[in-house]
Design an enzyme around this catalytic site. Structure first.
Site, mmCIF file in Angstrom:
data_model
loop_
_atom_site.group_PDB
_atom_site.id
_atom_site.type_symbol
_atom_site.label_atom_id
_atom_site.label_comp_id
_atom_site.label_asym_id
_atom_site.label_seq_id
_atom_site.Cartn_x
_atom_site.Cartn_y
_atom_site.Cartn_z
ATOM 1 N N GLU B 47 94.777 25.687 129.435
ATOM 2 C CA GLU B 47 93.695 25.588 128.451
ATOM 3 C C GLU B 47 92.342 25.354 129.121
ATOM 4 O O GLU B 47 91.299 25.789 128.621
ATOM 5 C CB GLU B 47 93.978 24.470 127.453
ATOM 6 C CG GLU B 47 95.121 24.767 126.481
ATOM 7 C CD GLU B 47 96.480 24.391 127.031
ATOM 8 O OE1 GLU B 47 96.590 24.053 128.239
ATOM 9 O OE2 GLU B 47 97.470 24.437 126.261
ATOM 10 N N PHE B 109 104.793 14.259 117.319
ATOM 11 C CA PHE B 109 104.905 15.057 118.538
ATOM 12 C C PHE B 109 103.623 15.853 118.781
ATOM 13 O O PHE B 109 103.112 16.518 117.883
ATOM 14 C CB PHE B 109 106.100 16.008 118.423
ATOM 15 C CG PHE B 109 106.252 16.920 119.610
ATOM 16 C CD1 PHE B 109 106.548 16.410 120.865
ATOM 17 C CD2 PHE B 109 106.061 18.289 119.476
ATOM 18 C CE1 PHE B 109 106.674 17.256 121.965
ATOM 19 C CE2 PHE B 109 106.183 19.133 120.567
ATOM 20 C CZ PHE B 109 106.484 18.609 121.818
ATOM 21 N N GLN B 110 103.121 15.766 119.972
ATOM 22 C CA GLN B 110 101.885 16.427 120.396
ATOM 23 C C GLN B 110 100.699 16.050 119.503
ATOM 24 O O GLN B 110 99.792 16.853 119.280
ATOM 25 C CB GLN B 110 102.054 17.959 120.455
ATOM 26 C CG GLN B 110 102.986 18.393 121.589
ATOM 27 C CD GLN B 110 102.950 19.874 121.885
ATOM 28 O OE1 GLN B 110 102.698 20.681 121.003
ATOM 29 N NE2 GLN B 110 103.220 20.249 123.126
ATOM 30 N N LYS B 159 97.712 21.715 110.791
ATOM 31 C CA LYS B 159 98.572 22.884 110.551
ATOM 32 C C LYS B 159 98.698 23.186 109.059
ATOM 33 O O LYS B 159 98.749 24.354 108.665
ATOM 34 C CB LYS B 159 99.944 22.621 111.163
ATOM 35 C CG LYS B 159 100.806 23.858 111.328
ATOM 36 C CD LYS B 159 102.037 23.538 112.162
ATOM 37 C CE LYS B 159 102.884 24.785 112.409
ATOM 38 N NZ LYS B 159 104.057 24.467 113.264
ATOM 39 N N MET B 463 82.054 19.334 150.964
ATOM 40 C CA MET B 463 80.895 18.511 150.623
ATOM 41 C C MET B 463 81.231 17.020 150.738
ATOM 42 O O MET B 463 80.402 16.221 151.201
ATOM 43 C CB MET B 463 80.404 18.844 149.213
ATOM 44 C CG MET B 463 79.098 18.161 148.840
ATOM 45 S SD MET B 463 77.722 18.647 149.917
ATOM 46 C CE MET B 463 77.081 20.064 149.032
#
Lengths: 92, 555
Positions: B47, B109-110, B159, B463
């Protein structure tokens, strides 16, 4: 270790926001992140329940315009008024 | 239609043809609606890659980038990209699926509080409670992302809202709010013109806000009419026409010596769409110490935030720049700046046979097709790109400026290629940064995207190592990357051909081979780990106290 005494000022802002709990979260997050100490918080729904009326008191040695400008950018803030500062009221 | 189908309908309504993302449980209805829809979905392999591709798409095209993710880990993986977009003012709309409201707040969940996570890294974020609010919310999200100072906006959609039935109501266009009339700024414009006429040593300090205001023609006309020398921030590189002899380059920590010296000497700093970032100013109290300041920006919170402005204007640079144009007599200052530029020019006669990255990048800049989009990552190579490559538009130089996000480059180059398929997309990356989103090679493979990848490999986190060498007594803590993979073999695993070079005399033919190959290509460039980025303004120092190493600034 000694701490330098910095002259701080208390400011009070009256803020009208959308009626969302997250609006209060955003106000507090910006206040903390921009380096202002919370000194007071009151809130109540507007009479028509269309939003919240929040009284926010903060203390800082920074110019209050730094906070006001950031709060005014918030989508949830519908109106903001800065009241007279209590200059030198507190020492941090 | 369902709420999910309405989301896709609204994307098309806003002219969105390409989106980036990764599916998952809580966003499955939207992915179902995308199936065989006119909106092209680019499956990224993380993502974060989707978020950075949306940024690359937006920055290269000027359009709003759109990315999608599911709830929980999908959304948390977007956070870095959103923060990057916020710091660099990039218009992005992120759409996340959320668990159904029936189980919201139960640690389902999630489930994670995406709205809460987004507070500090978006311009605004919405949680859609009812499908009836969905259209207005998405329209508001696009408007917010693009308006004023652009930025990322997140829309979290449960959802059940995606599955609920709703009617599509076409957008009724309303008249756009008019920009403030110039007369509103009459007093400030007059004051600015007075300062310009009184100044002996003015300097334009140009930030990313100028091109985002679509004001590059007005900027260059202003510079020509006033004869004012100029410097740019990292994000504004490419704003000033290449033919302008008084453009001194990038200022700040790794800016040119000419830019930093001249800014320290200026008596009038004209700050255009920039924000006095600490990488620009060095020690703020010592920055341009003799200068009065004119500051023009669209964001009121930037005025007087770090540096007091003698004249400030909150408005549209496109209108304000012509209005405040006033010619002065700067001949001596122009001569001085031109002399500084000549005295402190880059030198590329680096001894030895090994590849010198600044020279390589100069050669790359000269050989790449016109209007190529160069994305880069973060670290030494990023600063070398800024110093040694030339761009004819800020849209052709995509660099993570504010957040400084390693892993930005590869997905940004993908987004750039998708937004501008007719132009060449070049990625310049380092061996450390490249590995941070290397999974996006699979996106290049899947969509056969002809991205040209140049990996500058010093087998170090360069760096950080440079700072360890300079400021931490050479204690090289965790910056050795000498166990890097074989990058050419790695690319081959994704059906991307490549080649590895380590000597100067190999560079030109290798660049020609890369650009003549019709598909994606990886050029692995081995450089010496002792090469550092110069000049450097040490932390806490003023910008005129630059550290230099190579004798490139001596005659």
């Amino acid at each position: 270790m000694s701490h330098p005494h910095t002259l701080s000022t208390q400011h009070t802002l009256t803020i009208q926001t959308r009626h969302e709990a997250v609006a209060v979260e955003r106000l507090l997050q910006v206040t903390r992140y921009r380096g202002f100490t919370l000194a007071g918080l009151e809130l109540k729904p507007l009479a028509d329940v269309s939003g919240l009326l929040i009284t926010l008191s903060v203390v800082s040695d920074k110019p209050i315009s730094l906070l006001v400008n950031q709060l005014n950018k918030l989508y949830d803030v519908l109106n903001l008024e800065l009241h007279q500062a209590e200059a030198g009221a507190l020492r941090a | 239609m369902t709420g999910a189908e309405l989301v896709v309908k609204l994307l098309t309504e806003h002219g969105v043809h390409s989106v980036f993302g990764y599916p998952g449980g809580a966003i499955m209805p939207i992915y179902d609606a995308l199936y065989q829809s006119p909106v092209k979905h680019y499956l990224c392999r993380h993502e974060q890659g989707g978020g950075f591709s949306a940024i690359g798409y937006a920055r290269a095209s000027g359009q709003t980038g759109v990315c999608l993710a599911t709830s929980g880990p999908g959304a948390t993986n977007l956070i870095t990209a959103l923060a990057d977009a916020l710091l660099d003012s990039v218009p992005v709309v992120a759409i996340t699926g959320q668990v159904s409201q029936a189980v919201a707040g139960t640690d389902a969940f999630q489930e994670v509080d995406v709205l809460g996570l987004s507070l500090t890294c978006t311009k605004h974020s919405f949680y859609v409670r009812a499908v009836a609010d969905l259209a207005d919310t998405l329209r508001e999200a696009f408007a917010l992302a693009q308006s004023g100072r652009p930025g990322p906006v997140l829309v979290d959609i449960p959802k059940d809202v995606q599955l609920a039935q709703v009617d599509y109501q076409p957008l009724h266009l309303t008249a756009a709010s008019a920009a403030p009339e110039l007369s509103h700024f009459a007093e400030q414009i007059a004051s600015a013109r007075t300062l310009l006429q009184q100044a002996a040593k003015p300097m334009a300090y140009i930030g990313g806000g100028v091109h985002m205001a679509d004001a590059l023609p007005e900027l260059n006309a202003f510079l020509t009419a006033t004869g004012m020398p100029s410097v740019t921030t990292l994000k504004a590189m490419g704003s000033v026409e290449k033919t302008n002899p008084l453009y001194l380059g990038m200022l700040g920590m790794h800016g040119t010596q000419a830019a930093n010296i001249a800014v320290q000497q200026t008596d009038l700093l004209v700050c255009l769409g920039a924000r006095f970032d600490d990488r620009v100013t060095g020690n703020l109290k010592k920055f341009a110490p003799e200068a009065k300041v004119i500051h023009i920006d669209i964001d009121p919170a930037e005025i007087n935030k770090l540096r007091f402005a003698d004249v400030a204007m909150l408005g549209d640079l496109k209108a304000l720049l012509p209005a405040m144009t006033a010619a002065g007599n700067y001949a001596d200052w122009q001569t001085h700046c031109a002399t500084l530029k000549a005295q402190h020019g880059w030198r590329y006669d680096h001894p030895g046979e090994r590849i010198y990255a600044p020279l390589l990048l100069k050669q790359l800049s000269e050989r790449m097709p016109d209007n190529s989009v160069v994305s880069c990552d973060v670290g030494q190579h990023q600063m070398w790109v800024a110093q040694h490559m030339r761009f004819n538009s800020p849209r052709n130089h995509l660099s993570s400026g504010g957040l400084g996000t390693m892993g930005f480059g590869l997905p940004a180059a993908i987004g750039a290629k998708i937004s501008r398929p007719q132009d060449t997309s070049v990625l310049v990356t380092g061996d450390g940064s490249f590995m941070m989103n290397v999974q996006e090679l699979a996106t290049i493979k899947r969509f056969r995207l002809p991205v040209k990848i140049v990996v500058i490999d010093n087998q170090r986190l360069g760096m950080v190592k440079q700072w360890q060498q300079l400021f931490f007594a050479g204690r090289y803590s965790e910056t050795d990357l000498s166990d890097n993979p074989d990058f050419v073999s790695l690319a081959a695993a994704f059906a991307i051909p490549g080649h590895s070079i380590s000597h100067k005399d190999e560079v030109e033919s290798a660049l020609d081979a890369m650009f003549s190959w019709p598909g994606p290509y990886l050029l692995h460039v081995r450089i010496d780990e002792t090469d550092n980025v110069w000049p450097l303004v040490p932390p806490g120092a003023a910008n005129h106290d630059m550290m230099t190493d190579l004798p490139q600034w001596e005659e």
